[in-house]
Design a protein around this motif. Structure first.
Motif, PDB file in Angstrom:
ATOM      1  N   SER A 166      41.453  47.520  37.689  1.00  0.00           N
ATOM      2  CA  SER A 166      41.999  48.264  36.551  1.00  0.00           C
ATOM      3  C   SER A 166      42.710  47.326  35.578  1.00  0.00           C
ATOM      4  O   SER A 166      42.645  47.507  34.359  1.00  0.00           O
ATOM      5  N   PHE A 167      43.377  46.311  36.118  1.00  0.00           N
ATOM      6  CA  PHE A 167      44.164  45.380  35.312  1.00  0.00           C
ATOM      7  C   PHE A 167      43.311  44.669  34.267  1.00  0.00           C
ATOM      8  O   PHE A 167      43.727  44.496  33.115  1.00  0.00           O
ATOM      9  N   VAL A 168      42.094  44.248  34.641  1.00  0.00           N
ATOM     10  CA  VAL A 168      41.256  43.503  33.702  1.00  0.00           C
ATOM     11  C   VAL A 168      40.653  44.409  32.629  1.00  0.00           C
ATOM     12  O   VAL A 168      40.100  43.916  31.645  1.00  0.00           O
ATOM     13  N   MET A 169      40.742  45.723  32.805  1.00  0.00           N
ATOM     14  CA  MET A 169      40.206  46.656  31.812  1.00  0.00           C
ATOM     15  C   MET A 169      41.217  47.019  30.723  1.00  0.00           C
ATOM     16  O   MET A 169      40.869  47.669  29.743  1.00  0.00           O
ATOM     17  N   LYS A 170      42.479  46.636  30.923  1.00  0.00           N
ATOM     18  CA  LYS A 170      43.506  46.981  29.947  1.00  0.00           C
ATOM     19  C   LYS A 170      43.746  45.825  28.987  1.00  0.00           C
ATOM     20  O   LYS A 170      43.338  44.689  29.234  1.00  0.00           O
ATOM     21  N   GLU A 171      44.388  46.142  27.890  1.00  0.00           N
ATOM     22  CA  GLU A 171      44.801  45.095  26.963  1.00  0.00           C
ATOM     23  C   GLU A 171      45.840  44.207  27.654  1.00  0.00           C
ATOM     24  O   GLU A 171      46.643  44.693  28.449  1.00  0.00           O
ATOM     25  N   PRO A 172      45.823  42.896  27.402  1.00  0.00           N
ATOM     26  CA  PRO A 172      45.048  42.188  26.375  1.00  0.00           C
ATOM     27  C   PRO A 172      43.674  41.700  26.836  1.00  0.00           C
ATOM     28  O   PRO A 172      42.942  41.113  26.035  1.00  0.00           O
ATOM     29  N   LEU A 173      43.277  41.899  28.108  1.00  0.00           N
ATOM     30  CA  LEU A 173      41.973  41.411  28.567  1.00  0.00           C
ATOM     31  C   LEU A 173      40.854  42.333  28.079  1.00  0.00           C
ATOM     32  O   LEU A 173      39.947  41.904  27.379  1.00  0.00           O
ATOM     33  N   ASN A 174      40.874  43.599  28.489  1.00  0.00           N
ATOM     34  CA  ASN A 174      39.921  44.612  28.017  1.00  0.00           C
ATOM     35  C   ASN A 174      38.475  44.125  28.124  1.00  0.00           C
ATOM     36  O   ASN A 174      37.748  44.038  27.141  1.00  0.00           O
ATOM     37  N   TRP A 175      38.027  43.827  29.337  1.00  0.00           N
ATOM     38  CA  TRP A 175      36.716  43.231  29.568  1.00  0.00           C
ATOM     39  C   TRP A 175      35.578  44.217  29.346  1.00  0.00           C
ATOM     40  O   TRP A 175      35.720  45.427  29.563  1.00  0.00           O
ATOM     41  N   ASP A 176      34.409  43.664  28.946  1.00  0.00           N
ATOM     42  CA  ASP A 176      33.176  44.449  28.893  1.00  0.00           C
ATOM     43  C   ASP A 176      32.361  44.168  30.164  1.00  0.00           C
ATOM     44  O   ASP A 176      32.817  43.464  31.069  1.00  0.00           O
ATOM     45  N   LEU A 215      53.858  49.644  34.556  1.00  0.00           N
ATOM     46  CA  LEU A 215      52.949  49.352  33.442  1.00  0.00           C
ATOM     47  C   LEU A 215      53.696  48.966  32.172  1.00  0.00           C
ATOM     48  O   LEU A 215      53.248  48.080  31.428  1.00  0.00           O
ATOM     49  N   ASP A 216      54.826  49.599  31.923  1.00  0.00           N
ATOM     50  CA  ASP A 216      55.529  49.390  30.654  1.00  0.00           C
ATOM     51  C   ASP A 216      56.284  48.071  30.606  1.00  0.00           C
ATOM     52  O   ASP A 216      56.372  47.449  29.546  1.00  0.00           O
ATOM     53  N   TRP A 217      56.851  47.640  31.743  1.00  0.00           N
ATOM     54  CA  TRP A 217      57.718  46.463  31.685  1.00  0.00           C
ATOM     55  C   TRP A 217      57.166  45.232  32.386  1.00  0.00           C
ATOM     56  O   TRP A 217      57.485  44.109  32.018  1.00  0.00           O
ATOM     57  N   PHE A 218      56.299  45.390  33.404  1.00  0.00           N
ATOM     58  CA  PHE A 218      55.735  44.213  34.086  1.00  0.00           C
ATOM     59  C   PHE A 218      54.474  44.633  34.840  1.00  0.00           C
ATOM     60  O   PHE A 218      54.507  44.846  36.054  1.00  0.00           O
ATOM     61  N   PRO A 219      53.304  44.737  34.174  1.00  0.00           N
ATOM     62  CA  PRO A 219      52.075  45.194  34.835  1.00  0.00           C
ATOM     63  C   PRO A 219      51.658  44.312  36.010  1.00  0.00           C
ATOM     64  O   PRO A 219      50.961  44.774  36.912  1.00  0.00           O
ATOM     65  N   GLY A 220      52.072  43.038  35.999  1.00  0.00           N
ATOM     66  CA  GLY A 220      51.673  42.121  37.062  1.00  0.00           C
ATOM     67  C   GLY A 220      52.613  42.092  38.250  1.00  0.00           C
ATOM     68  O   GLY A 220      52.460  41.238  39.135  1.00  0.00           O
TER      69      GLY A 220
END
Length: 449
Positions: free
Chosen positions: A280-290, A408-413
């Protein structure tokens, strides 16, 4: 000519061929599922928290789907896997492999039907159930590792198991490289992803045929009566490595078993929790992978099968199995910690490069586990390990999902930092096993002197 045909048949009867085809098909399926979930959750909204942004709503919908989907994958195989393990240990070595592959095939067909007939995304929960009630990965991988254990000596077992992981990884790398491009192929009659899923389904049909007709499952070191004149079967069995008959079966070492199970569970929680959120992480901004980037990202992840294999081949000359496990845990802990701060694609690949030995721990733990029990208990022992990991998954999957949604709002990682800490904790029981093993060897050396 006849000799060449026999050699080719011997090669195609090896279980490594099955592993390669199975993982090739699974890699195609994983990319397809990831892209289908992203597409179906693109316009998701959360009525309970209307102040969420569109991106956060999509991330919450995706993580909720994966939480339910993965829980079914983890829990559904528990009873079937135990039954299949008992059947396998009674001599039916093909059964714990053929039955799960049937579940794999039904699960892949479910996603294909979902795409073709525009079924709701929740239909994949039924696909996960099909996968689970037929034993799933829990039974399939325990069956494969049982064959690997039976066809190797205790001294070479970690090397053989890492070779299995290497072949598994090569199939995953090849499948991931082409999956993104295959997903984009479509015709007026076939939408995006259909061709990819058709190819994946065909792979699992081939796996079933191989496991049923060709797979060599004769137990090494066990002499069986064969009809006279069956020279082909005799030749094949002669080519397999034999375990010496004078090697006494080991007694159960309960303390080491508990420590190894604890380390495996902690490490699986760290890896499994992080990987569940990463999709899910790689699908969100700023990565937003295709789709293409997803395929390449999965390839980078599967590359650790190759680097871990090379690491074992080189380092096993100087390090014990316990030391190799510690090296792998340190590698994963450092890489996944760096993943916490990834904000660009190049940083993702840098983080992945640090985990180059991250696959070493679990197969090496399996190797050590198999050395603590007798040969006729390999299957049930390895299955118990897989079941323990499944039970752990039922706890960490919802926990990681809720933690990710809450940060998600303050530290997604943040979940990746948490995984790094848990991986470090897993080093403690392995260190104890290493000390116990070293003391035992020292004691045996003194007795011999």
């Amino acid at each position: 000519m006849w000799t060449q045909c026999r050699a080719a048949l011997l090669l195609f009867r090896r279980f490594e061929i099955l592993i390669f085809i199975q993982q090739l098909g699974s890699a195609l399926f994983d990319t397809a599922l990831q892209m289908v979930v992203k597409d179906r959750c693109a316009n998701a909204t959360d009525a309970g928290t209307p102040n969420l942004s569109t991106e956060d709503s999509r991330q919450k919908a995706m993580s909720n789907f994966y939480m339910t989907y993965n829980l079914i994958l983890k829990l559904a195989p528990i009873l079937p896997a135990l039954l299949l393990a008992r059947i396998g240990d009674r001599g039916w070595r093909r059964v714990p492999i053929i039955v799960p592959l049937t579940g794999y095939l039904l699960s892949r067909l479910t996603l294909l039907m979902l795409v073709v007939f525009h079924w709701p995304l929740e239909a994949m929960f039924a696909g996960a159930a099909f996968y689970g009630v037929f034993g799933g990965f829990c039974s399939y991988w325990a069956g494969v590792m049982t064959l690997a254990s039976l066809m190797s000596t205790p001294e070479d077992r970690s090397k053989v198991m890492m070779r299995v992981e290497l072949i598994y990884g090569l199939g995953a790398i090849l499948g991931s490289l082409v999956s993104g491009h295959l997903f984009l192929l479509y015709t007026p009659n076939l939408g995006q992803g259909t061709i990819l899923l058709i190819v994946s389904t065909v792979m699992f049909v081939l796996c079933l045929i191989h496991a049923t007709v060709l797979l060599q499952v004769k137990e090494v070191g066990k002499v069986s009566e064969e009809p006279e004149g069956d020279t082909l079967v005799s030749h094949i069995s002669d080519e397999l490595p034999l375990v010496p008959d004078d090697v006494a079966p080991p007694k159960w070492n309960i303390v080491n078993l508990v420590l190894l199970f604890t380390a495996a569970i902690l490490y699986d929680v760290a890896v499994g929790g992080a990987m569940e959120i990463l999709v899910s992480f790689v699908m969100k901004e700023p990565l937003n992978w295709d789709a293409t980037q997803v395929g390449y990202g999965n390839t980078a992840g599967h590359a650790i099968f190759f680097t871990s294999f090379l690491g074992v081949m080189v380092m096993r000359r100087w390090f014990s199995d316990a030391s190799l496990i510690l090296i792998g845990m340190v590698s994963f802990a450092s890489g996944i910690y760096f993943m916490s701060f990834v904000t660009a694609t190049y940083m993702f690949y840098l983080a992945r490069s640090l985990t180059l030995f991250g696959l070493i721990p679990l197969p090496t733990i399996r190797s050590l586990l198999s050395q603590q029990v007798q040969g006729n208990s390999y299957g049930i022992n390895l299955t118990f390990l897989q079941l323990a990991l499944k039970f752990a998954g039922s706890a960490y999957i919802p926990a990681y999902t809720k933690i990710y949604q809450g940060t998600l709002d303050w530290f997604p990682g943040f979940v990746f930092t948490l995984s790094s800490i848990i991986a470090v904790l897993g080093m403690i029981p392995i260190s104890i096993v290493g000390c116990r093993t070293a003391q035992k060897r020292h004691y045996e050396r003194i007795q011999e002197d």
